[in-house]
Design an enzyme around this catalytic site. Structure first.
Site, PDB file in Angstrom:
ATOM      1  N   GLU A  40      44.900  41.922  45.448  1.00  0.00           N
ATOM      2  CA  GLU A  40      43.621  41.649  46.116  1.00  0.00           C
ATOM      3  C   GLU A  40      42.981  40.367  45.544  1.00  0.00           C
ATOM      4  O   GLU A  40      42.999  40.166  44.321  1.00  0.00           O
ATOM      5  CB  GLU A  40      42.673  42.835  45.840  1.00  0.00           C
ATOM      6  N   LYS A 111      38.934  44.799  54.454  1.00  0.00           N
ATOM      7  CA  LYS A 111      38.687  45.964  53.587  1.00  0.00           C
ATOM      8  C   LYS A 111      37.498  46.765  54.112  1.00  0.00           C
ATOM      9  O   LYS A 111      36.416  46.204  54.356  1.00  0.00           O
ATOM     10  CB  LYS A 111      38.416  45.461  52.166  1.00  0.00           C
ATOM     11  N   CYS A 147      42.416  48.153  47.353  1.00  0.00           N
ATOM     12  CA  CYS A 147      41.740  48.508  46.098  1.00  0.00           C
ATOM     13  C   CYS A 147      40.847  49.746  46.213  1.00  0.00           C
ATOM     14  O   CYS A 147      41.336  50.861  46.307  1.00  0.00           O
ATOM     15  CB  CYS A 147      40.994  47.289  45.560  1.00  0.00           C
TER      16      CYS A 147
HETATM   17  N1  LIG Z   1      37.983  45.543  43.690  1.00  0.00           N
HETATM   18  C1  LIG Z   1      37.768  46.826  43.787  1.00  0.00           C
HETATM   19  O1  LIG Z   1      37.761  47.400  44.876  1.00  0.00           O
HETATM   20  C2  LIG Z   1      37.550  47.564  42.496  1.00  0.00           C
HETATM   21  C3  LIG Z   1      37.615  49.053  42.649  1.00  0.00           C
HETATM   22  C4  LIG Z   1      37.318  49.753  41.370  1.00  0.00           C
HETATM   23  O2  LIG Z   1      37.095  49.142  40.344  1.00  0.00           O
HETATM   24  C5  LIG Z   1      37.297  51.225  41.372  1.00  0.00           C
HETATM   25  O3  LIG Z   1      37.446  51.837  42.434  1.00  0.00           O
HETATM   26  O4  LIG Z   1      37.145  51.799  40.282  1.00  0.00           O
END
Ligand SMILES: NC(=O)CCC(=O)C(=O)O
Length: 269
Positions: A40, A111, A147
């Site tokens: 990502e 996303k 993510c």
């Molecule tokens: N970039 C993100 O989506 C980080 C997600 C995260 O840190 C978490 O779900 O814990």
């Protein structure tokens, strides 16, 4: 299907342009793989919120151009991770790009679940609304997520309902919550009886050490391969027919009960 996950290091001592060139070279080195995956927001780092605006690009911007050329040279399908996309509405989106071996944009995915609660990505970027699958000819159907999406099983179920057999999750997951990353990747694989390819970043950006530990999980929940914390390419051969075998031999997905009534509140005492 041979899959290579490129767990690239994102550190602030490297410019976006230099990292883009390095990522393209790493993709070219994966010739012989069927599918290559990047993480990502690897141009800026997922937590480098102040960098998003300056690095934002259109869907077919410099990252698409560089990755299309690299995918073509390597002859691979490329999930190029995500970029800070500047939409035609002027808003920023965290958008993943999937490229065919001829460099065509086979799919893009904005996303859906933005991370940060009332800060960072959650306020700086718009939310996607559409789950996305993409058919890789002669092999399989990919379902894509990004993510923080990993925490929302209903998104993955919708991808499976649309035919996904391999769930691809580029991420910029922090070291601080690494135990959640591994657990959630395995949970999404077991409950959906699908492969999970979860590709994170290495390094430290915006003061947030990244977990690395990209992971490949099979439809039985077994970990086929897991990276360490540093920059690394994880290459795994997937027996994609295992998805159908698992779903046939242990047909839990068929036992789903849809359209439940709302929970009935029992009277206490
Ligand atoms: N970039 C993100 O989506 C980080 C997600 C995260 O840190 C978490 O779900 O814990």
């Amino acid at each position: 299907m041979r899959a290579s996950l490129i767990q690239i290091a994102v550190n602030e001592d490297e410019t976006v342009e230099a990292r883009r060139l390095r990522a393209a070279a790493l993709v070219r080195e994966q010739a012989g793989a069927d599918l290559v995956v990047l993480p990502e927001l690897w141009t800026t780092g997922a937590f480098a919120f102040e960098a998003f605006d300056a690095a934002a690009e259109p869907l077919r911007g410099p990252t698409y151009e560089a990755m299309a050329e690299a995918a073509g040279d390597a002859g691979v399908w490329l999930h190029a991770g995500s970029v800070p996309e500047r939409g035609t509405d002027g808003r920023l989106y965290n958008t993943s790009l999937v490229l065919s071996p001829s460099g065509d944009l086979a799919a893009s995915y904005r996303k859906i679940h933005r991370f940060g609660f009332d800060k960072g990505e959650a306020v700086l970027m718009g939310a996607g609304r559409e789950p996305v699958t993409v058919r890789v000819p002669d092999t399989t159907t990919l379902g894509v997520a990004t993510c923080y999406d990993l925490r929302f099983p209903e998104l993955f179920r919708s991808l499976v309902d649309a035919g996904a057999e391999v769930l691809v999750v580029p991420a910029g997951w922090p070291e601080r919550r690494r135990s959640h990353w591994t657990l959630l990747a395995r949970a999404r694989a077991v409950e959906n009886q699908a492969f999970v390819l979860a590709c994170g970043t290495a390094g430290t950006h915006a003061g947030v050490p990244q977990a690395g530990h990209s992971i490949v999980v099979d439809p039985w929940g077994e970990v086929l391969a897991e990276a360490g914390a540093g920059e690394e390419v994880l290459t795994v051969d997937l027996d994609t027919a295992k998805v159908a075998r698992t779903r046939e031999q242990f047909p839990a997905l068929k036992d789903r009960v849809l359209g439940l009534e709302p929970p009935r509140q029992q009277r206490e005492g």
